[in-house]
Design an enzyme around this catalytic site. Structure first.
Site: not given
Ligand SMILES: *Cc1c(COP(=O)(O)O)cnc(C)c1O
Length: 814
Positions: A364, A558, A664
């Site tokens: 990962h 990030k 998402k």
């Molecule tokens: C999807 C999700 C993440 C992952 O977010 P990234 O932007 O891909 O790092 C982290 N926390 C929650 C609660 C999520 O639903």
């Protein structure tokens, strides 16, 4: 595959059963029960149905030869389950009606559910989406993890600062779980290895003394969409193996000493560790890792012996697959060897063949500081017998290493398990596995080229890519009811089972009525989020502004810092030039920082401080507002994603393995403003470059720049005194110090490390991209069309697709 009937015939039948459950649980007339009681009873009723379904299919599966997949992961970020299970069982409307007939509002009950924080972020959420998809695909896929007494901390914001509050998620009980003391496993830590020998000269080893802990499983049923299958997530909790209560100490008033046996054992499952920044090397973490590996494997072996008594051990990999998610379960290889050799009496070669055919591994991260290592001494003292297996696996690896290849010494040094006094968990994982995968195309290429390059050269056939995915049921179906209804009204609800059907929406690119309805749904979601933001923060935001969203864990790579620098520069420009009017925008940022990660926490404080200034400055706040939403978790994530217009995915290229919030947000019709990193690359390919906004340095450019060594952040800062130069100065000049002071640490890390994450390097390109993207919002038709391109092409990022690829390419299911 069996199909089950709806669990409730009709609203009346449901109401009858529900009322009985509720009154039996609470001991009151249903009208006198609180909403929390009503929720608990509904969840228990659904869980009981699911458990019964599991029991039935489990006994059928025992007779079948269907392979079982065990997904080992130290984190499962499940989120609330009730709404999801009602959708998966297809009874949401029935239940809603039945409750309404009793004068109860389903939405109010759904809002009662807590949000267990048994994961940090993306990795744990991925594991939860995989459980959902395995069940939806009819795969016998079982989660194996830890039941932490306290989940990830809850985040409060005080004076702009993150304050961590204990997550006591079990305080009201967890209606989805069932404790199974009869399936407990004893796990030994420490002590010493004793050699035994019989008269024939056969010898064997046992581990004696030390500390014996009882791992007790709690099972949570996992309901697949369409009710086709119910699987199970098994979470382990640590308890003392024996009741060693010290009555003398108690009578002498030393209660802590009296109960020490209990607290020592329970400490192992007390708390989830944060994943970032210097949390390594804690002995309790190593105990957690071994506990869930040892207990999980012991229960798999127990079941195998029961189900496949005649099959023999050679066929174990035909019936069992063990998937290790990241390196936290890396001890699976050595522990399975120990069980097969020490406990089951197999010889080494047979056991090794079985082990490597059974285990697979997902990497990962490429961040070197995140590659897990343990000091040999710590490891050996805690797990003396297991260490002998690690040592032997390593010895045989070294012994059989090919000496006829170029640079063999260097390659051996890079790939050995034991080196420099440390156990290297990624190497252990690769060596014990038949498959190693990355989580997005670019990430897998970087693994092959850099991180695991030597392993790749030795065994290229082991490596494969499995681009991550997300559950369309949860992140579109549950999260975005208005868009879901619109989609279903046009193409039917087949997309819930097969998200590729979302591509049928391409018929509506030029359908003004559909596009307007899509916009209306987006606005409804923005109103819903604005209400939540007002409740949580007191900040009023305008649903008619652009919602520019970055929500994820805080981490330097990030680059939330880049985002807030952009906001600061827009603010500065507006003050300098009153004729400059950006498109009205709300900058929405949310996420937690690991409690020991001070840089990330300072960035949170900076964002809140900038928000405090901008939101209270009448010269600008008709145009820009900043909302930091506290305590990012699955439950509020489900409110945020559907309301986004812009999806900020701005990591330094090469650093984000995949990302899943990008998926998402895409599925909810947001346009990606991002770097070519992780799965952003595939998002742009599938939806079309013209439907996203890509900016910034690319991986090869960064590598070339680093190789040349000719990047100097100070030169960029000095060349742009009004842009990035001013933002950097404002870290320390008091502009944003009103809430709780200046930001000297951010300044020092940024400028002292020559802008390690290339925030300054990408700044100009980022701000320009933002400007162009938000300007293009004025052409609403074009924007809607681009949003629809994203939705219609997001089916590929369903975790059902990901899981089907794991099933065929890695697990050997057909
Ligand atoms: C999807 C999700 C993440 C992952 O977010 P990234 O932007 O891909 O790092 C982290 N926390 C929650 C609660 C999520 O639903």
């Amino acid at each position: 595959m069996r199909m089950i009937d709806h669990i409730f015939e009709n609203p009346e039948a449901f109401a009858h059963e529900y009322r009985a459950t509720l009154e039996a649980l609470v001991g009151k007339d249903f009208r006198d029960c609180s909403a929390q009681d009503q929720y608990q009873a509904l969840a228990q009723l659904i869980a009981r149905k699911a458990n019964r379904e599991f029991a039935t299919s489990d006994s059928e599966n025992k007779k079948s030869d269907k392979k079982k997949i065990y997904y080992f992961c130290l984190e499962f970020l499940l989120g609330p389950l009730l709404d999801n299970y009602l959708l998966n069982y297809g009874v949401r409307d029935t239940v809603k009606q039945g409750l309404a007939d009793m004068g109860i509002d389903l939405e109010e009950l759904i809002a009662q559910e807590g949000d267990p924080g048994l994961g940090n972020g993306g990795l744990g959420r991925l594991a939860a989406c995989f459980l959902d998809s395995m069940a939806a695909e009819g795969i016998l896929g079982f989660g194996n993890g830890m039941r932490y007494h306290y989940g990830l901390f809850k985040q409060k914001i005080v004076d702009g600062r993150q304050v961590e509050v204990t997550d006591n998620w079990l305080d009201k009980g967890y209606p989805w779980e069932t404790k199974h003391p009869e399936s407990s496993v004893l796990v030994r830590f420490g002590g010493e290895v004793v050699r035994h020998e019989d008269e024939q000269g056969h010898y064997w080893f046992t581990q004696e003394g030390g500390e014996l802990v009882k791992a007790v499983p709690y099972d949570v049923p996992i309901v697949g969409y369409g009710g086709k299958s119910v699987n199970r997530l098994r979470l382990w909790s640590a308890e003392p193996a024996h009741e060693d209560f010290d009555l003398d100490a108690f009578n002498a008033g030393d209660y802590a000493k009296a109960a020490k046996f209990r607290t020592d054992a329970e400490a192992i499952s007390e708390i989830l560790y944060p994943n970032d920044a210097g949390e390594h090397g804690r002995i309790l973490r190593l105990k957690q890792e071994y506990l869930f590996v040892a207990a999980g494997l012991a229960s798999i072996i127990r079941n195998y012996k029961y189900d496949h008594a005649d099959a023999g051990w050679e066929r174990f990999p035909d019936f069992v697959g063990i998937h290790t998610n990241d390196t936290h379960p890396a001890m699976c290889g050595a522990e399975l060897m120990r069980l097969l050799v020490d406990e089951e009496g197999l010889d080494w070669d047979a056991a090794w063949d079985i082990t490597t055919r059974t285990i697979s591994y997902t990497n990962h991260t490429v961040l070197p500081e995140a590659l897990e290592k343990w000091p040999i001494e710590t490891f050996r003292r805690l797990l003396p017998r297991l260490y002998m297996y690690v040592d032997e696996i390593n010895r045989r690896y070294v012994e059989s290493f090919p000496r006829d290849i170029d640079n063999w010494q260097e390659k051996l040094r890079n790939t050995a398990i034991l080196w420099d006094g440390q156990v290297r968990m990624a190497n252990l994982s690769v060596i014990c596995s038949h498959s190693v995968n990355g989580v997005a195309a670019l990430h897998t290429e970087i693994l092959k080229r850099e991180t695991l390059h030597d392993f790749y050269e030795l065994a290229p056939e082991k490596f494969n890519n499995k681009t991550n995915g997300i559950s369309p049921r949860r992140f579109l179906g549950n999260s975005n009811p208005s868009l879901s209804a619109l989609i279903t009204s046009k193409i039917g609800n087949g997309w819930l089972a097969d998200a590729d059907e979302l591509s049928k929406l391409s018929a509506y690119y030029d359908d003004a009525e559909f596009l307007d309805a899509m916009s209306a749904s987006k606005r409804e979601n923005k109103v819903r989020l604005a209400k939540y933001v007002l409740e949580q923060t007191g900040v009023e935001i305008d649903p008619d502004s652009i919602f520019d969203v970055q929500v994820k864990r805080f981490h330097a790579y990030k680059r939330q810092l880049l985002n807030i620098f952009k906001v600061m520069s827009i603010y500065n420009r507006m003050l300098d030039d009153p004729s400059y009017k950006p498109h009205k925008t709300t900058f929405i940022i949310s996420g937690k920082a690991a409690s020991a990660y001070t840089f990330a926490k300072e960035v949170i404080r900076l964002i809140n401080s900038v928000a405090d200034v901008i939101n209270n400055d009448e010269r600008v706040n008709d145009y820009i507002k900043v909302a930091f939403i506290p305590n990012f978790a699955v439950s509020n994530a489900q409110l945020i994603y559907p309301a986004a217009d812009i999806s900020e995915q701005i990591s330094t290229a090469g650093k984000e393995a995949s990302g899943t919030s990008n998926m998402k947000l895409m599925m909810n019709g947001a346009i990606t403003l991002g770097t070519l990193d992780g799965a952003n690359v595939e998002i742009a390919e599938l939806a079309g470059m013209e439907n996203e906004k890509i900016f910034g340095l690319k991986v090869d450019q960064i590598e070339a720049m680093r190789a040349r060594g000719d990047y100097f952040a100070w030169d960029v800062v000095n060349a742009d005194p009004n842009g990035i130069g001013r933002c950097v100065r404002q870290l320390t000049d008091g502009t944003f110090a009103g809430l709780s002071g200046n930001f000297n640490q951010i300044y020092d890390e940024l400028m002292g490390n020559n802008d390690y994450d290339l925030v300054i390097a990408d700044f100009a390109s980022y701000v320009q991209a933002w400007e162009e993207l938000t300007t293009s919002y004025d052409d609403q038709r074009s924007w809607q069309r681009r949003a629809l391109h994203n939705i219609a092409n997001s089916g590929h990022f369903s975790s059902d697709r990901t899981i089907r690829e794991y099933a065929t390419d890695i697990w050997g299911l057909n």
